[in-house]
Scaffold this motif. Structure first.
Motif, short mmCIF file in Angstrom:
data_model
loop_
_atom_site.label_atom_id
_atom_site.label_comp_id
_atom_site.label_asym_id
_atom_site.label_seq_id
_atom_site.Cartn_x
_atom_site.Cartn_y
_atom_site.Cartn_z
N ALA A 7 -20.73 13.07 -31.38
CA ALA A 7 -20.26 13.92 -30.28
C ALA A 7 -20.61 15.38 -30.54
N ALA A 8 -20.40 15.83 -31.77
CA ALA A 8 -20.73 17.21 -32.13
C ALA A 8 -22.24 17.45 -32.04
N LEU A 9 -23.02 16.46 -32.42
CA LEU A 9 -24.48 16.58 -32.33
C LEU A 9 -24.91 16.76 -30.88
N VAL A 10 -24.33 16.00 -29.98
CA VAL A 10 -24.65 16.14 -28.55
C VAL A 10 -24.31 17.54 -28.06
N VAL A 11 -23.14 18.04 -28.45
CA VAL A 11 -22.71 19.38 -28.04
C VAL A 11 -23.66 20.44 -28.58
N VAL A 12 -24.00 20.35 -29.86
CA VAL A 12 -24.87 21.36 -30.48
C VAL A 12 -26.26 21.35 -29.85
N VAL A 13 -26.80 20.17 -29.62
CA VAL A 13 -28.13 20.09 -29.00
C VAL A 13 -28.06 20.63 -27.57
N ALA A 14 -27.01 20.29 -26.82
CA ALA A 14 -26.85 20.81 -25.46
C ALA A 14 -26.73 22.32 -25.46
N MET A 15 -26.01 22.87 -26.44
CA MET A 15 -25.91 24.33 -26.55
C MET A 15 -27.28 24.94 -26.80
N GLY A 16 -28.05 24.32 -27.69
CA GLY A 16 -29.38 24.82 -27.98
C GLY A 16 -30.27 24.82 -26.75
N VAL A 17 -30.20 23.75 -25.97
CA VAL A 17 -30.99 23.67 -24.74
C VAL A 17 -30.52 24.72 -23.74
N PHE A 18 -29.21 24.88 -23.60
CA PHE A 18 -28.66 25.88 -22.68
C PHE A 18 -29.11 27.28 -23.08
N TYR A 19 -28.98 27.61 -24.34
CA TYR A 19 -29.40 28.93 -24.80
C TYR A 19 -30.90 29.16 -24.56
N ARG A 20 -31.69 28.14 -24.83
CA ARG A 20 -33.14 28.28 -24.71
C ARG A 20 -33.56 28.48 -23.26
N TYR A 21 -33.06 27.63 -22.36
CA TYR A 21 -33.56 27.62 -20.99
C TYR A 21 -32.73 28.47 -20.02
N ALA A 22 -31.44 28.59 -20.23
CA ALA A 22 -30.61 29.37 -19.31
C ALA A 22 -30.51 30.82 -19.75
N LEU A 23 -30.39 31.04 -21.04
CA LEU A 23 -30.20 32.40 -21.55
C LEU A 23 -31.47 33.00 -22.12
N HIS A 24 -32.54 32.23 -22.17
CA HIS A 24 -33.83 32.66 -22.72
C HIS A 24 -33.67 33.28 -24.11
N SER A 25 -32.85 32.62 -24.90
CA SER A 25 -32.59 33.02 -26.26
C SER A 25 -32.56 31.75 -27.10
N SER A 26 -32.31 31.92 -28.37
CA SER A 26 -32.17 30.71 -29.20
C SER A 26 -31.07 30.93 -30.23
N LEU A 27 -30.49 29.84 -30.62
CA LEU A 27 -29.50 29.88 -31.69
C LEU A 27 -30.27 29.79 -33.01
N TYR A 28 -30.02 30.70 -33.91
CA TYR A 28 -30.77 30.70 -35.17
C TYR A 28 -30.52 29.43 -35.97
N TRP A 29 -29.41 28.78 -35.73
CA TRP A 29 -29.06 27.55 -36.44
C TRP A 29 -29.24 26.32 -35.57
N GLY A 30 -29.78 26.48 -34.37
CA GLY A 30 -29.87 25.42 -33.37
C GLY A 30 -30.73 24.23 -33.75
N THR A 31 -31.60 24.37 -34.70
CA THR A 31 -32.42 23.24 -35.14
C THR A 31 -31.87 22.68 -36.45
N GLU A 32 -31.45 23.56 -37.33
CA GLU A 32 -31.02 23.13 -38.66
C GLU A 32 -29.74 22.28 -38.61
N VAL A 33 -28.75 22.71 -37.87
CA VAL A 33 -27.47 21.99 -37.82
C VAL A 33 -27.65 20.56 -37.27
N PRO A 34 -28.34 20.36 -36.15
CA PRO A 34 -28.54 18.98 -35.70
C PRO A 34 -29.30 18.12 -36.71
N ASN A 35 -30.28 18.70 -37.39
CA ASN A 35 -31.01 17.93 -38.41
C ASN A 35 -30.08 17.48 -39.52
#
Length: 156
Positions: A17-45
């Motif tokens: 469940a947390a993985l889904v939330v973190v990945v969704a946050m990463g997608v939201f930040y990338r496409y809606a806010l045109h930014s990225s979470l610095y930890w958005g790839t590492e934490v899901p991995n």
């Protein structure tokens, strides 16, 4: 061990469940806010690695791993139980070796920090000795059950 596996099921569910939330946050930040979470790839991995290894413990406990039962079933009887004992001994040996070397990897990587979170890599690699040690305990239970069947079959 059944209680531990129930707790692992809950933990894996929470991690998924947390993985889904973190990945969704990463997608939201990338496409809606045109930014990225610095930890958005590492934490899901890291979460995915722990999910896989803890899930493997549960699958092993429930006998849901891939198994080659055709030979054992074809043999039948006491020879099948001997086959199960030999198989359990091989698996137990592999898991003890994996635990031992996994501990060494964890110790060697504790001084190496992850790229984004700056946490010791050993925490990520700890899933190997933790899961293999838990599976070794389960393998001992499987071995004990096979030995009981072997001894019980000899007395019949």
């Amino acid at each position: 061990m059944a209680f531990i596996c129930r707790m692992l099921r809950v933990s894996v569910g929470i991690l998924i469940a947390a993985l889904v939330v973190v990945v969704a946050m990463g997608v939201f930040y990338r496409y809606a806010l045109h930014s990225s979470l610095y930890w958005g790839t590492e934490v899901p991995n890291f979460m995915l690695v722990w999910i896989v290894f803890l899930g493997a413990v549960v699958a092993f406990h429930d006998n849901k791993h891939i198994a080659f039962t055709l030979v054992g079933q074809a043999i039948g009887g006491r020879t099948q139980v001997l086959f199960e004992v030999a198989s359990a001994l091989v698996i137990l040996t592999l898991l003890v070796v994996l635990t031992w070397f996994g501990i060494g990897v964890v110790e060697r990587t504790m001084s190496s920090a992850s790229e984004a979170l700056k946490i010791p890599q050993g925490y990520i690699y700890a899933c190997v000795p933790v899961s293999s040690a838990l599976m070794a305990i389960i393998a001992v239970e499987h071995l004990a059950g096979a030995l009981r069947r072997l001894i019980g079959g000899a007395q019949s």
